[in-house]
Design a protein around this motif. Structure first.
Motif, mmCIF file in Angstrom:
data_model
loop_
_atom_site.group_PDB
_atom_site.id
_atom_site.type_symbol
_atom_site.label_atom_id
_atom_site.label_comp_id
_atom_site.label_asym_id
_atom_site.label_seq_id
_atom_site.Cartn_x
_atom_site.Cartn_y
_atom_site.Cartn_z
ATOM 1 N N ILE A 1 27.933 -18.835 13.952
ATOM 2 C CA ILE A 1 28.723 -19.637 14.915
ATOM 3 C C ILE A 1 29.993 -20.145 14.238
ATOM 4 N N ARG A 2 29.838 -20.686 13.044
ATOM 5 C CA ARG A 2 30.999 -21.248 12.325
ATOM 6 C C ARG A 2 32.068 -20.177 12.107
ATOM 7 N N ARG A 3 31.624 -18.943 11.800
ATOM 8 C CA ARG A 3 32.593 -17.847 11.585
ATOM 9 C C ARG A 3 33.288 -17.496 12.894
ATOM 10 N N ASP A 4 32.482 -17.395 13.983
ATOM 11 C CA ASP A 4 33.034 -16.956 15.270
ATOM 12 C C ASP A 4 33.927 -18.014 15.905
ATOM 13 N N ASP A 5 33.534 -19.259 15.799
ATOM 14 C CA ASP A 5 34.287 -20.318 16.460
ATOM 15 C C ASP A 5 34.120 -21.626 15.694
ATOM 16 N N PRO A 6 35.013 -21.877 14.729
ATOM 17 C CA PRO A 6 34.872 -23.089 13.903
ATOM 18 C C PRO A 6 34.961 -24.380 14.710
ATOM 19 N N GLU A 7 35.493 -24.311 15.945
ATOM 20 C CA GLU A 7 35.623 -25.540 16.749
ATOM 21 C C GLU A 7 34.326 -25.932 17.462
ATOM 22 N N ALA A 8 33.402 -25.013 17.561
ATOM 23 C CA ALA A 8 32.172 -25.304 18.322
ATOM 24 C C ALA A 8 31.347 -26.397 17.629
ATOM 25 N N VAL A 9 30.820 -27.318 18.417
ATOM 26 C CA VAL A 9 29.936 -28.352 17.866
ATOM 27 C C VAL A 9 28.540 -27.741 17.755
ATOM 28 N N VAL A 10 27.969 -27.814 16.554
ATOM 29 C CA VAL A 10 26.635 -27.231 16.343
ATOM 30 C C VAL A 10 25.581 -28.338 16.425
ATOM 31 N N ILE A 11 24.720 -28.219 17.424
ATOM 32 C CA ILE A 11 23.666 -29.221 17.627
ATOM 33 C C ILE A 11 22.310 -28.547 17.435
ATOM 34 N N VAL A 12 21.473 -29.141 16.602
ATOM 35 C CA VAL A 12 20.141 -28.561 16.377
ATOM 36 C C VAL A 12 19.062 -29.550 16.802
ATOM 37 N N HIS A 13 17.906 -29.013 17.101
ATOM 38 C CA HIS A 13 16.736 -29.838 17.439
ATOM 39 C C HIS A 13 16.094 -30.325 16.134
ATOM 40 N N GLY A 14 15.434 -31.483 16.204
ATOM 41 C CA GLY A 14 14.788 -32.036 15.012
ATOM 42 C C GLY A 14 13.630 -31.205 14.481
ATOM 43 N N GLU A 15 13.240 -30.149 15.206
ATOM 44 C CA GLU A 15 12.145 -29.292 14.727
ATOM 45 C C GLU A 15 12.648 -28.107 13.896
ATOM 46 N N VAL A 16 13.979 -28.005 13.655
ATOM 47 C CA VAL A 16 14.456 -26.916 12.785
ATOM 48 C C VAL A 16 14.269 -27.340 11.331
#
Ligand code: SF4
Length: 361
Positions: free
Chosen positions: A242-257
């Motif tokens: 994701i960071r490579r494809d679109d550095p502007e995107a906000v990355v949100i993860v679930h607490g189970e990762v």
């Protein structure tokens, strides 16, 4: 999601055009039966969109537990997985609760209550002052051994309000990490699944506990060895992509990762937290959400002006429910799909769930 029209689901290829007439029929029938039978139909965020569309309420496991307890209905058809239906029955046993598919289980919930009791004995033998905090993703026999339950939306808040310094956190090892981080406790990684050796485990955790004391931490979180098959399979490469494809995107993860993904993400939250975050940040137009795909589909449908990247994965258990078995269950109330819990276990589980509700609200 009751506002979602059938043609939008077809257009987004969430249901095939050839199934549209059947879905329309099932929606009409389910709505009619709900009214006739005074039935309540809650659905988890991870359910199929055509189920969410016809549900009375959509939310995460905490929201569903509270709502289902408080709603006045003659019966409940719980569109989620078994531990959720069990929790619904636990809090309000006077009302029948049905699960559309008996295959709707959960990889996290498969915890042996005897092993939990053994671990509690082990911690007592070490002289630890601890409470047992159990994620709602467990069955009633494990909840009954616990001081309190929690969900991903309230685990750190509840942990911060407990009196004891140490927490035995069952069963999600990754959410245990988030609890430790947010409550200034030392995270003690889990032993190997089903190979608990008291001596080996003790040798592994003692240096970490000493390090926690040196750092002046509040206590320790002893992580259980469970994991969600959906979130535990996500990798750092998913985020890097994701960071490579679109550095502007906000990355949100679930607490189970896994912990390393929690550290790498912009935000860590529960599914209800994700829904709130998207609604409260109109300026964030691009988001990558690492959780089960059902929630991401819901967010896409509710926020057509935003762009969602989908490094999400499907939960095979959540997807065991479909509109056909929801309809059959509501129509026939099959005895084998009725979920109950032995009364001797239910009362202890209800106390742990009630304590969660009190501590979280
Ligand atoms: S997504 Fe994970 S925690 Fe949720 S039901 Fe599926 S296996 Fe269980």
């Amino acid at each position: 999601m009751s506002f979602v029209a059938l043609d939008r689901l077809v257009k987004k290829q969430l249901i095939p055009e050839t199934s549209a007439a059947r879905v329309a029929f099932l929606w009409d029938e389910i709505r009619r039966l709900k009214k006739e039978k005074r039935a309540f139909l809650p659905a988890h965020n991870y359910q199929l969109p055509e189920i969410q569309a016809v549900a009375d309420f959509v939310g995460d496991s905490f929201e569903l537990a509270v709502k289902s307890r408080d709603i006045d209905s003659r019966l409940v058809v719980f569109c989620g997985v078994r531990f959720m239906a069990e929790g619904c029955y636990t809090l309000a046993p006077e009302r029948p609760v049905y699960l559309p598919s008996l295959q709707a289980l959960c990889s996290l919930a498969e915890v042996d209550a005897d092993e939990v009791a053994e671990r509690q004995d082990f911690l007592r033998s070490l002289g630890r002052n601890f409470v047992t905090m159990t994620y709602v993703n467990t069955y009633a026999d494990v909840k009954a051994l616990s001081d309190t339950c929690c969900t991903s939306s309230n685990a750190p808040k509840i942990a911060a309000r407990l009196g004891a310094p140490d927490i035995l956190f069952v069963p999600d090892q990754n959410l245990a990490y988030q609890v430790a981080l947010q409550t200034r406790r030392m995270y003690l990684p889990p032993p190997d699944p089903h190979q608990f050796s008291p001596q080996e485990y003790k040798e592994r955790i003692e240096p970490l506990m000493r390090e926690g004391e040196r750092q002046g931490l509040v206590g320790n979180v002893f992580a259980w060895e469970g994991a969600c098959h959906v979130h535990h399979a996500m990798t750092l490469e998913d985020i890097a992509h994701i960071r490579r494809d679109d550095p502007e995107a906000v990355v949100i993860v679930h607490g189970e990762v896994r912990p390393e993904l929690q550290e790498e993400a912009d935000e860590v939250m529960s599914t209800s937290g994700m829904v709130r975050y998207v609604a409260e940040h109109p300026e964030k137009k691009k988001l990558a959400i690492l959780t089960e795909c059902g929630l991401v589909v819901r967010l896409e449908l509710e926020n057509p002006e935003k762009q969602f990247y989908k490094p999400c994965r499907l939960c095979r258990y959540m997807k065991a429910n479909d509109l056909e078995n929801v309809y059959e269950t509501l129509r026939d109330e099959p005895a084998e799909r009725r979920i109950t819990v032995p009364e001797s276990v239910r009362t202890g589980a209800a106390l742990a769930m009630q304590r969660m509700i009190e501590l979280a609200t």
